[in-house]
Scaffold this motif. Structure first.
Motif, PDB file in Angstrom:
ATOM      1  N   LEU A  35       2.984  27.333  -9.019  1.00 35.27           N
ATOM      2  CA  LEU A  35       4.077  27.587  -8.085  1.00 35.27           C
ATOM      3  C   LEU A  35       4.237  26.439  -7.096  1.00 35.27           C
ATOM      4  CD1 LEU A  35       3.534  31.385  -7.420  1.00 35.27           C
ATOM      5  CD2 LEU A  35       5.332  30.319  -8.765  1.00 35.27           C
ATOM      6  N   ARG A  36       3.123  25.817  -6.707  1.00 38.80           N
ATOM      7  CA  ARG A  36       3.244  24.669  -5.793  1.00 38.80           C
ATOM      8  C   ARG A  36       3.982  23.519  -6.455  1.00 38.80           C
ATOM      9  NH1 ARG A  36      -2.113  26.051  -4.395  1.00 38.80           N
ATOM     10  NH2 ARG A  36      -2.945  24.420  -5.748  1.00 38.80           N
TER      11      ARG A  36
ATOM     12  N   VAL B 167       9.430  34.790  -6.952  1.00 37.06           N
ATOM     13  CA  VAL B 167       8.004  34.736  -7.298  1.00 37.06           C
ATOM     14  C   VAL B 167       7.182  34.266  -6.101  1.00 37.06           C
ATOM     15  CG1 VAL B 167       6.283  33.605  -8.757  1.00 37.06           C
ATOM     16  CG2 VAL B 167       8.431  34.404  -9.756  1.00 37.06           C
ATOM     17  N   ASN B 168       7.659  33.228  -5.441  1.00 32.33           N
ATOM     18  CA  ASN B 168       6.943  32.700  -4.270  1.00 32.33           C
ATOM     19  C   ASN B 168       6.904  33.712  -3.125  1.00 32.33           C
ATOM     20  OD1 ASN B 168       5.963  30.104  -4.968  1.00 32.33           O
ATOM     21  ND2 ASN B 168       8.033  29.288  -4.892  1.00 32.33           N
TER      22      ASN B 168
ATOM     23  N   ILE C   1      12.298  31.422  -8.886  1.00 35.08           N
ATOM     24  CA  ILE C   1      11.168  30.766  -8.226  1.00 35.08           C
ATOM     25  C   ILE C   1      11.003  31.289  -6.805  1.00 35.08           C
ATOM     26  CG2 ILE C   1      10.319  28.546  -7.372  1.00 35.08           C
ATOM     27  CD1 ILE C   1      11.768  27.290  -9.832  1.00 35.08           C
ATOM     28  N   LYS C   2      12.120  31.450  -6.117  1.00 41.59           N
ATOM     29  CA  LYS C   2      12.078  31.969  -4.744  1.00 41.59           C
ATOM     30  C   LYS C   2      11.481  33.375  -4.714  1.00 41.59           C
ATOM     31  CE  LYS C   2      15.099  32.879  -0.749  1.00 41.59           C
ATOM     32  NZ  LYS C   2      16.510  32.866  -0.265  1.00 41.59           N
TER      33      LYS C   2
ATOM     34  N   ARG D 170       4.242  36.277  -3.764  1.00 44.75           N
ATOM     35  CA  ARG D 170       2.923  35.685  -3.495  1.00 44.75           C
ATOM     36  C   ARG D 170       2.665  35.643  -1.994  1.00 44.75           C
ATOM     37  NH1 ARG D 170      -1.202  34.848  -5.928  1.00 44.75           N
ATOM     38  NH2 ARG D 170      -1.481  32.629  -5.573  1.00 44.75           N
ATOM     39  N   ALA D 171       3.685  35.213  -1.237  1.00 47.40           N
ATOM     40  CA  ALA D 171       3.525  35.091   0.218  1.00 47.40           C
ATOM     41  C   ALA D 171       3.295  36.458   0.866  1.00 47.40           C
ATOM     42  CB  ALA D 171       4.753  34.419   0.815  1.00 47.40           C
TER      43      ALA D 171
ATOM     44  N   SER E 229      -1.138  29.734  -8.582  1.00 44.85           N
ATOM     45  CA  SER E 229      -0.863  29.081  -7.305  1.00 44.85           C
ATOM     46  C   SER E 229      -0.512  27.615  -7.509  1.00 44.85           C
ATOM     47  CB  SER E 229      -2.093  29.210  -6.390  1.00 44.85           C
ATOM     48  OG  SER E 229      -2.371  30.553  -6.110  1.00 44.85           O
TER      49      SER E 229
ATOM     50  N   GLU F 208       4.661  33.798 -13.166  1.00 45.81           N
ATOM     51  CA  GLU F 208       4.633  32.531 -13.898  1.00 45.81           C
ATOM     52  C   GLU F 208       5.216  32.719 -15.293  1.00 45.81           C
ATOM     53  OE1 GLU F 208       0.761  31.454 -15.186  1.00 45.81           O
ATOM     54  OE2 GLU F 208       1.263  29.353 -15.534  1.00 45.81           O
TER      55      GLU F 208
ATOM     56  N   GLY G 285       8.422  22.926  -6.579  1.00 40.24           N
ATOM     57  CA  GLY G 285       9.323  22.421  -5.555  1.00 40.24           C
ATOM     58  C   GLY G 285      10.294  21.388  -6.064  1.00 40.24           C
TER      59      GLY G 285
END
Length: 401
Positions: A385-386, A131-132, A128-129, A135-136, A382, A334, A389
């Motif tokens: 991914l949000r 992938v995020n 997850i980290k 995106r960032a 998006s 995803e 958390g």
């Protein structure tokens, strides 16, 4: 240190017909010169819009041997030299699974688009980290799940979408390797659900066109006694998985690390109007009919390098096209997260001998994604991914009876 093969004209026998190609092909760096790295290097070399620039491997001789096949290609033992090479636009990560997250992080921070062999990481939080972060940083991350691009599986997918066999009732997948991998490959790879069945878990989701909600799995050691002392699913060489989807349908998967008759890759989909299935592929269609034998003259393709060559080439073209067109990666982060969550749930199910809800592993897969507003893929990603958390890292609660 960085080294480079001399540039020389290819032999006349290998000369290709004159075609229009991009004057500025995408420069690609490859991390890993093992068997899968070489498969991807070959696929990249056949893509007119890509140019292999450099390859790395901890054993330098392997990187050198690979690079020398392609005039002008550089080689190194240092993966950071691949990532930071000025002519590299995209990085192909073909290293062992335990190094993927670190290399994705470095490539994303360098602003390079990333093609990563499955899994993105062996740990869900790291996945997850990663992938995020991509995106960032505004870089593409494609998960290498090449079976989606196989002509056989994609033909089944198209027929399902067109309604040829009606509404899907059940999906069955079989995946059996011709021989077990070495102990070194299995150790640290996360086990049979992560390093092998993850392809079938993703294919089940791909064909079912629905999100997974629960998994029931079992595993055992039948053919590789040398791995029996390893931890968790790494001790399994044989496994069975049932996946329940949000549409109420099931997929049934069996995997084994050894099939003496060859590489066994089959799919079957039963629908309300009929059934569709794929068979194993052989080097030829020749058959022998005699008083001693009736059947294919050749055994099925010996392994994934030959069986899925068309799929590797197609996924390469698809990702390179997405880079050039600024489109989303055809298989996103995803997809990688969900495939890994399914594999983790299967491992937990095999350990605890019970159905495991996907929401125990990844709360975003609680069914809320099913039937929601149809967003553009990027917007859906998006939102997904949000929602990550709240992913649990502690021991999940048991499912109520």
């Amino acid at each position: 240190a960085l080294q480079c093969a001399p540039r020389r004209a290819p032999p006349a026998a290998r000369a290709a017909p004159l075609t229009m190609v991009d004057d500025n092909p995408i420069g690609v760096g490859i991390i890993g010169a093992g068997r899968i790295g070489l498969v991807h290097l070959e696929a990249l070399s056949s893509c007119p819009d890509a140019r292999p620039v450099i390859i790395s491997n901890p054993t330098l001789s392997k990187a050198k041997a690979a690079a020398e096949t392609y005039p002008g290609m550089a080689w190194t033992s240092d993966d950071t030299e691949v990532i930071n090479h000025p002519d590299v636009d995209a990085v192909w990560i073909c290293s062992p699974s335990q190094f993927h997250a670190e290399q994705i992080t470095a490539a994303a921070n360098a602003g390079k688009d990333i093609f990563c062999e499955k899994p993105i990481a062996t740990d869900l939080a790291e996945t997850i980290k990663a992938v995020n972060l991509c995106r960032a940083k505004g870089v593409k991350l494609m998960t290498a799940l090449q079976r989606r691009f196989d002509p056989n599986f994609s033909r089944v997918k198209r027929s399902i979408a067109e309604g040829t066999i009606g509404e899907t009732i059940v999906v069955k997948l079989c995946s059996r390797d011709p021989a077990p991998p070495p102990l070194k490959y299995v150790q640290g790879g996360g086990g049979i659900f992560k390093d092998m069945a993850i392809h079938d878990l993703d294919m089940a989701r791909f064909l079912m066109a629905s999100e997974p909600v629960a998994v029931l799995a079992s595993g055992s050691c039948q053919v590789s006694p040398e791995i029996s002392a390893l931890e968790g699913p790494e001790a399994f060489d044989t496994a069975n998985v049932m996946v329940r989807f949000a549409n109420g349908k099931d997929a049934i998967i069996d995997v084994c690390r050894q099939a003496p008759y060859g590489y066994d890759q089959r799919a079957e989909v039963l629908g309300t109007k009929g059934m569709m299935m794929t068979d194993n592929m052989h080097p030829s269609t020749a058959r022998i009919l005699s008083d001693k034998f009736c059947g294919h003259a050749d055994m099925p393709y010996d392994f994934f390098m030959s069986r899925y060559i068309a799929a590797y080439e197609a996924e390469t073209v698809a990702f390179i096209d997405s880079i050039e067109s600024k489109a989303d990666a055809p298989v996103t982060g995803e997809d990688g997260v969900i495939a890994l969550a399914m594999a983790i749930a299967a491992g937990l199910s095999a350990k605890e001998q019970r159905w495991v809800k996907l929401s125990e592993v990844l709360p975003a897969l609680d069914g809320s994604m099913e039937g929601g507003p149809r967003l553009r893929k990027r917007d859906r990603l998006s939102a997904f991914l949000r929602s990550l958390g709240g992913a649990r890292t502690s021991e999940p609660e048991p499912i109520p009876a």
